[in-house]
Design a protein around this motif. Structure first.
Motif, PDB file in Angstrom:
ATOM      1  N   ASP A   1       0.834  -1.197   0.000  1.00 45.78           N
ATOM      2  CA  ASP A   1       0.000   0.000   0.000  1.00 45.78           C
ATOM      3  C   ASP A   1       0.872   1.251   0.000  1.00 45.78           C
TER       4      ASP A   1
ATOM      5  N   TYR B   1      -3.367   1.110  -3.162  1.00 37.92           N
ATOM      6  CA  TYR B   1      -2.973  -0.272  -2.960  1.00 37.92           C
ATOM      7  C   TYR B   1      -2.677  -0.907  -4.304  1.00 37.92           C
TER       8      TYR B   1
ATOM      9  N   ASP C   1      -9.393  -0.246  -5.409  1.00 33.21           N
ATOM     10  CA  ASP C   1      -8.235   0.380  -4.753  1.00 33.21           C
ATOM     11  C   ASP C   1      -7.605   1.466  -5.620  1.00 33.21           C
TER      12      ASP C   1
END
Length: 172
Positions: free
Chosen positions: A20, A68, A106
């Protein structure tokens, strides 16, 4: 194979092929450790980690990195099984071209400073102008994608023109 990312552990302690944006502080930390402890190998690792995080910025449509991302195991060309992950064919094509993929859901950029910090430390410690250029590119991307009439906002999709849309928040 030419990118360096910092793997995470899942709840069972198993190494995963995901990282991340928060973990992008590691490049700067390795570089600071290199200078403080006079350990050149840490500089090499810091530069490689910062380069990996920069790759997640400079390859998106907006020039901003996602929250991410993941990558495929180089030896097996597979992604570890994880029922919480949705890795599709488009993600695999993206990974083949850029070395990583952004999983559906993400794609947001929320102004976390870790990548910028590592790029800054890389510039100050190495003196290499490319790092300052990288930070300038991110600054321009933030200004053109996250700015609105009030201030700046979270960008909802780093791979859509103008970030797709903005959320009514900004974490950092």
């Amino acid at each position: 194979s030419n990118l360096t990312f910092i793997s995470e552990l899942d709840d069972n302690g198993t190494l995963t092929d995901f990282m991340d944006d928060y973990s992008c502080f590691s490049g700067g930390n390795f570089l600071l450790g290199c200078k403080r402890l006079d350990m050149p190998a840490l500089c090499d690792l810091g530069v490689a980690a910062a380069d990996g995080c920069h790759q997640t910025y400079n390859t998106t449509l907006t020039g901003l990195g996602s929250l991410y991302w993941g990558w495929y195991d180089e030896l097996t060309n597979s992604q570890p099984a994880d029922s919480d992950r949705d890795v599709d064919a488009a993600s695999r094509r993206w990974a083949e071209e850029y070395g990583y993929f952004i999983e559906y859901g993400d794609e947001e950029w929320a102004s976390f400073p870790e990548t910028i910090e590592s790029l800054f430390y890389a510039y100050r410690i190495t003196g290499d102008q490319r790092w300052a250029d990288y930070v300038w590119d991110v600054f321009l991307a933030i200004n053109s994608t996250a700015r609105n009439d009030v201030a700046f906002a979270t960008v909802n999709n780093v791979n859509m023109p103008f970030g797709g849309s903005q959320s009514d928040s900004l974490d950092s």
